[in-house]
Design a protein around this motif. Structure first.
Motif, mmCIF file in Angstrom:
data_model
loop_
_atom_site.group_PDB
_atom_site.id
_atom_site.type_symbol
_atom_site.label_atom_id
_atom_site.label_comp_id
_atom_site.label_asym_id
_atom_site.label_seq_id
_atom_site.Cartn_x
_atom_site.Cartn_y
_atom_site.Cartn_z
ATOM 1 N N ARG A 79 -4.446 -4.355 5.157
ATOM 2 C CA ARG A 79 -5.466 -3.789 6.040
ATOM 3 C C ARG A 79 -6.451 -2.876 5.301
ATOM 4 N NH1 ARG A 79 -4.248 -3.255 11.854
ATOM 5 N NH2 ARG A 79 -2.828 -4.946 12.291
ATOM 6 N N ALA A 80 -6.084 -2.423 4.138
ATOM 7 C CA ALA A 80 -6.923 -1.458 3.404
ATOM 8 C C ALA A 80 -7.882 -2.189 2.473
ATOM 9 C CB ALA A 80 -6.029 -0.513 2.611
ATOM 10 N N ARG A 81 -8.911 -1.472 2.060
ATOM 11 C CA ARG A 81 -9.902 -2.002 1.135
ATOM 12 C C ARG A 81 -10.276 -0.947 0.104
ATOM 13 N NH1 ARG A 81 -8.155 -5.859 2.632
ATOM 14 N NH2 ARG A 81 -9.040 -7.557 3.800
ATOM 15 N N GLY A 82 -10.783 -1.410 -1.024
ATOM 16 C CA GLY A 82 -11.351 -0.530 -2.040
ATOM 17 C C GLY A 82 -10.406 0.559 -2.509
ATOM 18 N N GLY A 83 -10.940 1.781 -2.540
ATOM 19 C CA GLY A 83 -10.181 2.924 -3.028
ATOM 20 C C GLY A 83 -8.952 3.218 -2.185
ATOM 21 N N GLU A 84 -9.055 2.986 -0.884
ATOM 22 C CA GLU A 84 -7.900 3.204 0.000
ATOM 23 C C GLU A 84 -6.766 2.254 -0.378
ATOM 24 O OE1 GLU A 84 -6.674 2.866 4.716
ATOM 25 O OE2 GLU A 84 -8.731 2.455 4.114
ATOM 26 N N ARG A 85 -7.105 1.012 -0.664
ATOM 27 C CA ARG A 85 -6.105 0.011 -1.047
ATOM 28 C C ARG A 85 -5.427 0.415 -2.355
ATOM 29 N NH1 ARG A 85 -6.172 -5.891 0.275
ATOM 30 N NH2 ARG A 85 -4.691 -6.849 -1.136
ATOM 31 N N ARG A 86 -6.218 0.819 -3.337
ATOM 32 C CA ARG A 86 -5.649 1.249 -4.630
ATOM 33 C C ARG A 86 -4.746 2.470 -4.442
ATOM 34 N NH1 ARG A 86 -10.647 -0.549 -6.013
ATOM 35 N NH2 ARG A 86 -11.647 1.491 -5.806
ATOM 36 N N LEU A 88 -3.060 3.273 -1.752
ATOM 37 C CA LEU A 88 -1.814 2.834 -1.111
ATOM 38 C C LEU A 88 -0.878 2.167 -2.110
ATOM 39 C CD1 LEU A 88 -3.043 1.445 2.315
ATOM 40 C CD2 LEU A 88 -1.509 3.390 1.940
ATOM 41 N N VAL A 89 -1.424 1.296 -2.942
ATOM 42 C CA VAL A 89 -0.602 0.628 -3.960
ATOM 43 C C VAL A 89 0.021 1.679 -4.878
ATOM 44 C CG1 VAL A 89 -0.665 -0.912 -5.965
ATOM 45 C CG2 VAL A 89 -1.810 -1.578 -3.832
ATOM 46 N N LEU A 127 6.730 11.797 2.744
ATOM 47 C CA LEU A 127 5.808 12.428 3.697
ATOM 48 C C LEU A 127 4.354 12.121 3.343
ATOM 49 C CD1 LEU A 127 7.601 15.837 4.249
ATOM 50 C CD2 LEU A 127 7.566 13.849 5.770
ATOM 51 N N ARG A 128 4.048 12.220 2.073
ATOM 52 C CA ARG A 128 2.676 11.929 1.643
ATOM 53 C C ARG A 128 2.325 10.456 1.898
ATOM 54 N NH1 ARG A 128 -0.355 13.355 -4.014
ATOM 55 N NH2 ARG A 128 -2.324 12.484 -3.347
ATOM 56 N N LEU A 129 3.266 9.574 1.605
ATOM 57 C CA LEU A 129 3.026 8.145 1.811
ATOM 58 C C LEU A 129 2.822 7.834 3.291
ATOM 59 C CD1 LEU A 129 2.858 5.318 0.533
ATOM 60 C CD2 LEU A 129 5.349 5.168 0.818
ATOM 61 N N ALA A 134 -0.650 6.126 7.538
ATOM 62 C CA ALA A 134 -1.064 6.342 8.933
ATOM 63 C C ALA A 134 -2.578 6.397 9.094
ATOM 64 C CB ALA A 134 -0.433 7.625 9.472
ATOM 65 N N ARG A 135 -3.295 6.748 8.050
ATOM 66 C CA ARG A 135 -4.764 6.801 8.151
ATOM 67 C C ARG A 135 -5.361 5.451 8.520
ATOM 68 N NH1 ARG A 135 -5.614 9.533 2.549
ATOM 69 N NH2 ARG A 135 -4.375 11.378 2.923
ATOM 70 N N SER A 136 -4.742 4.390 8.051
ATOM 71 C CA SER A 136 -5.312 3.069 8.328
ATOM 72 C C SER A 136 -4.379 2.157 9.111
ATOM 73 C CB SER A 136 -5.714 2.378 7.018
ATOM 74 O OG SER A 136 -4.585 2.200 6.194
ATOM 75 N N ASP A 137 -3.101 2.486 9.182
ATOM 76 C CA ASP A 137 -2.157 1.563 9.825
ATOM 77 C C ASP A 137 -0.978 2.351 10.403
ATOM 78 O OD1 ASP A 137 -0.378 -0.492 10.505
ATOM 79 O OD2 ASP A 137 -0.956 -1.701 8.783
ATOM 80 N N ARG A 138 -1.115 2.780 11.638
ATOM 81 C CA ARG A 138 -0.073 3.606 12.262
ATOM 82 C C ARG A 138 1.247 2.856 12.421
ATOM 83 N NH1 ARG A 138 -2.563 8.328 15.125
ATOM 84 N NH2 ARG A 138 -4.762 8.120 14.657
#
Length: 166
Positions: A79-86, A88-89, A127-129, A134-138
């Motif tokens: 569900r994430a893209r760009g910097g958000e995806r990186r 999350l990985v 907790l951080r993860l 949650a910012r993009s996928d609750r």
């Protein structure tokens, strides 16, 4: 803000993301498992609290927890893209490394105290993860809650073992 589900542009429907997440989780479990030896003489000699589950409970709990981590990672990363995806990985990768490291700190080093420190780092990472996911996928974040809860329980158990075996 919720984002709509987006299918990867390669037409795979995200299968590769789930496969990569499953492989990463499997690798983490395997690496951690190389150090875990709950049946060895050292661990058997430890004074354990009455509330410690029997040894057979641990694999029964960890198997679905690892599956939930893999699903959550695949779902959130898809569900994430760009910097958000990186991010999350990287967050899932760091978390899995800390997960595997705990067994090396506790069992391979034969140090419940080192295990407590490793568990505290893992708890903070959880907790951080969860916040990041949650910012993009609750839904994917909610799936991580039992994992975080079990890790918090493991932290308490490690702390108890440390106190009881000084």
């Amino acid at each position: 803000m919720r984002t709509k589900h987006r299918t990867p542009r390669d037409g795979s429907g995200g299968r590769w993301t789930y496969a990569a997440a499953g492989a990463a989780v499997g690798l983490s479990a395997w690496v951690g498992g190389r150090a875990a030896a709950p049946s060895d003489a050292w661990y058997a000699s430890l004074d354990k609290p009455a509330w410690q589950p029997p040894a057979r409970v641990f694999p029964a709990v960890w198997t679905p927890l690892y599956a939930s981590i893999a699903w959550s990672a695949g779902h959130a990363v898809n569900r994430a893209r760009g910097g958000e995806r990186r991010a999350l990985v990287a967050g899932f990768g760091t978390n899995l490394a800390l997960n595997a490291a705990w067994t090396w700190l506790f069992f391979a080093r034969r140090s419940p105290a080192a295990g407590v420190w490793g568990a505290l780092l893992l708890d903070a990472s959880n907790l951080r993860l969860i916040r990041r996911v949650a910012r993009s996928d609750r839904k994917a974040a909610a799936v991580l809650a039992p994992y975080a809860g079990w890790c918090a329980f493991a932290t308490a158990l490690s702390a108890s073992l440390t106190r009881r075996n000084r």
